[in-house]
Scaffold this motif. Sequence first.
Motif, mmCIF file in Angstrom:
data_model
loop_
_atom_site.group_PDB
_atom_site.id
_atom_site.type_symbol
_atom_site.label_atom_id
_atom_site.label_comp_id
_atom_site.label_asym_id
_atom_site.label_seq_id
_atom_site.Cartn_x
_atom_site.Cartn_y
_atom_site.Cartn_z
ATOM 1 N N GLY A 144 -5.367 0.888 -10.075
ATOM 2 C CA GLY A 144 -5.841 0.698 -8.703
ATOM 3 C C GLY A 144 -5.030 -0.366 -7.986
ATOM 4 O O GLY A 144 -3.807 -0.389 -8.051
ATOM 5 N N ARG A 145 -5.717 -1.284 -7.315
ATOM 6 C CA ARG A 145 -5.036 -2.373 -6.601
ATOM 7 C C ARG A 145 -5.145 -3.695 -7.345
ATOM 8 O O ARG A 145 -4.735 -4.734 -6.845
ATOM 9 N N GLN A 146 -5.725 -3.676 -8.556
ATOM 10 C CA GLN A 146 -5.886 -4.906 -9.324
ATOM 11 C C GLN A 146 -4.538 -5.430 -9.802
ATOM 12 O O GLN A 146 -3.662 -4.659 -10.194
ATOM 13 N N VAL A 147 -4.397 -6.760 -9.760
ATOM 14 C CA VAL A 147 -3.181 -7.431 -10.212
ATOM 15 C C VAL A 147 -3.580 -8.599 -11.102
ATOM 16 O O VAL A 147 -4.552 -9.296 -10.820
ATOM 17 N N PRO A 149 -0.221 -23.720 -16.114
ATOM 18 C CA PRO A 149 -0.237 -22.345 -15.595
ATOM 19 C C PRO A 149 -1.574 -21.664 -15.884
ATOM 20 O O PRO A 149 -2.172 -21.864 -16.944
ATOM 21 N N GLN A 150 -2.045 -20.895 -14.923
ATOM 22 C CA GLN A 150 -3.329 -20.203 -15.021
ATOM 23 C C GLN A 150 -3.118 -18.694 -14.952
ATOM 24 O O GLN A 150 -2.321 -18.210 -14.146
ATOM 25 N N LEU A 151 -3.859 -17.961 -15.767
ATOM 26 C CA LEU A 151 -3.867 -16.511 -15.683
ATOM 27 C C LEU A 151 -4.905 -16.134 -14.624
ATOM 28 O O LEU A 151 -6.060 -16.545 -14.691
ATOM 29 N N VAL A 152 -4.487 -15.362 -13.622
ATOM 30 C CA VAL A 152 -5.328 -15.046 -12.468
ATOM 31 C C VAL A 152 -5.396 -13.536 -12.311
ATOM 32 O O VAL A 152 -4.434 -12.827 -12.610
ATOM 33 N N THR A 153 -6.528 -13.044 -11.804
ATOM 34 C CA THR A 153 -6.633 -11.632 -11.476
ATOM 35 C C THR A 153 -7.307 -11.472 -10.120
ATOM 36 O O THR A 153 -8.104 -12.313 -9.706
ATOM 37 N N ARG A 154 -6.950 -10.433 -9.441
ATOM 38 C CA ARG A 154 -7.545 -10.104 -8.146
ATOM 39 C C ARG A 154 -7.590 -8.584 -8.048
ATOM 40 O O ARG A 154 -6.659 -7.905 -8.444
ATOM 41 N N THR A 155 -8.684 -8.065 -7.495
ATOM 42 C CA THR A 155 -8.834 -6.607 -7.408
ATOM 43 C C THR A 155 -8.266 -6.025 -6.128
ATOM 44 O O THR A 155 -8.211 -4.807 -5.976
ATOM 45 N N ARG A 156 -7.828 -6.885 -5.209
ATOM 46 C CA ARG A 156 -7.219 -6.427 -3.970
ATOM 47 C C ARG A 156 -6.424 -7.582 -3.370
ATOM 48 O O ARG A 156 -6.643 -8.736 -3.724
ATOM 49 N N SER A 160 0.865 -1.180 0.000
ATOM 50 C CA SER A 160 0.000 0.000 0.000
ATOM 51 C C SER A 160 0.900 1.228 0.000
ATOM 52 O O SER A 160 2.095 1.143 0.280
ATOM 53 N N LEU A 161 0.320 2.366 -0.270
ATOM 54 C CA LEU A 161 1.111 3.602 -0.304
ATOM 55 C C LEU A 161 1.728 3.944 1.048
ATOM 56 O O LEU A 161 2.732 4.639 1.113
ATOM 57 N N ASP A 162 1.146 3.437 2.141
ATOM 58 C CA ASP A 162 1.711 3.691 3.474
ATOM 59 C C ASP A 162 2.831 2.719 3.827
ATOM 60 O O ASP A 162 3.413 2.788 4.890
ATOM 61 N N GLY A 163 3.132 1.764 2.919
ATOM 62 C CA GLY A 163 4.213 0.808 3.140
ATOM 63 C C GLY A 163 3.777 -0.533 3.678
ATOM 64 O O GLY A 163 4.593 -1.425 3.860
ATOM 65 N N THR A 164 2.481 -0.743 3.919
ATOM 66 C CA THR A 164 1.981 -2.019 4.429
ATOM 67 C C THR A 164 2.107 -3.092 3.349
ATOM 68 O O THR A 164 1.699 -2.887 2.210
ATOM 69 N N LYS A 165 2.686 -4.255 3.734
ATOM 70 C CA LYS A 165 2.917 -5.363 2.801
ATOM 71 C C LYS A 165 1.802 -6.398 2.932
ATOM 72 O O LYS A 165 1.435 -6.785 4.045
ATOM 73 N N HIS A 166 1.248 -6.842 1.790
ATOM 74 C CA HIS A 166 0.159 -7.819 1.769
ATOM 75 C C HIS A 166 0.497 -8.949 0.794
ATOM 76 O O HIS A 166 1.146 -8.721 -0.220
ATOM 77 N N HIS A 167 -0.019 -10.158 1.090
ATOM 78 C CA HIS A 167 0.030 -11.250 0.118
ATOM 79 C C HIS A 167 -0.977 -10.949 -0.978
ATOM 80 O O HIS A 167 -2.086 -10.499 -0.694
ATOM 81 N N VAL A 168 -0.621 -11.238 -2.226
ATOM 82 C CA VAL A 168 -1.595 -11.146 -3.307
ATOM 83 C C VAL A 168 -2.273 -12.496 -3.468
ATOM 84 O O VAL A 168 -3.453 -12.580 -3.755
ATOM 85 N N SER A 169 -1.532 -13.574 -3.242
ATOM 86 C CA SER A 169 -2.070 -14.929 -3.358
ATOM 87 C C SER A 169 -1.450 -15.800 -2.272
ATOM 88 O O SER A 169 -0.299 -15.624 -1.912
ATOM 89 N N CYS A 170 -2.229 -16.750 -1.779
ATOM 90 C CA CYS A 170 -1.724 -17.707 -0.791
ATOM 91 C C CYS A 170 -1.412 -19.054 -1.435
ATOM 92 O O CYS A 170 -1.099 -20.016 -0.737
ATOM 93 N N ALA A 171 -1.517 -19.141 -2.750
ATOM 94 C CA ALA A 171 -1.264 -20.397 -3.451
ATOM 95 C C ALA A 171 0.169 -20.863 -3.218
ATOM 96 O O ALA A 171 1.087 -20.052 -3.093
ATOM 97 N N ALA A 172 0.346 -22.179 -3.196
ATOM 98 C CA ALA A 172 1.662 -22.757 -2.931
ATOM 99 C C ALA A 172 2.618 -22.617 -4.112
ATOM 100 O O ALA A 172 3.823 -22.593 -3.938
ATOM 101 N N GLY A 173 2.084 -22.520 -5.321
ATOM 102 C CA GLY A 173 2.923 -22.431 -6.508
ATOM 103 C C GLY A 173 3.488 -21.049 -6.721
ATOM 104 O O GLY A 173 3.240 -20.112 -5.952
ATOM 105 N N GLY A 174 4.234 -20.928 -7.790
ATOM 106 C CA GLY A 174 4.845 -19.648 -8.107
ATOM 107 C C GLY A 174 3.855 -18.669 -8.715
ATOM 108 O O GLY A 174 2.894 -19.054 -9.369
ATOM 109 N N GLN A 175 4.113 -17.405 -8.477
ATOM 110 C CA GLN A 175 3.311 -16.322 -9.049
ATOM 111 C C GLN A 175 4.274 -15.412 -9.808
ATOM 112 O O GLN A 175 5.153 -14.811 -9.207
ATOM 113 N N THR A 176 4.104 -15.349 -11.123
ATOM 114 C CA THR A 176 5.029 -14.587 -11.957
ATOM 115 C C THR A 176 4.262 -13.741 -12.969
ATOM 116 O O THR A 176 3.061 -13.891 -13.145
#
Length: 96
Positions: free
Chosen positions: A70-73, A83-90, A47-63
């Motif tokens: 916004g916050r979409q990834v 391999p799967q193409l994944v999206t998340r808005t937060r 986040s802009l305040d420096g808070t670190k978050h997981h984008v995914s909890c999946a065991a595999g790699g995320q590349t």
Amino acid sequence: MRRADLDGPNVVDLSPGSGPEALQADALAASEEALNVSAQGKLWQFSLDGTKHHVSCAAGGQTGAATPGGRQVIWVDSTSRTPQLVTRTRPVERCR
């Protein structure tokens, strides 16, 4: 890693340059609301305040992260054999 306002003030350390908490970034993708960092096969969002978050909890790699806005990834998840193409808005709240 650091972030700052466009005109220079309000510098925030996101990740130390060395030590156990340091992220060795493979790739960065930024928007006006967040910085997404691919490091050691995992994807993190700051986040802009420096808070670190997981984008995914999946065991595999995320590349291959991209940030359309916004916050979409969007990323490639390699947890399954195909391999799967994944999206998340937060980012996720927490991993179990």
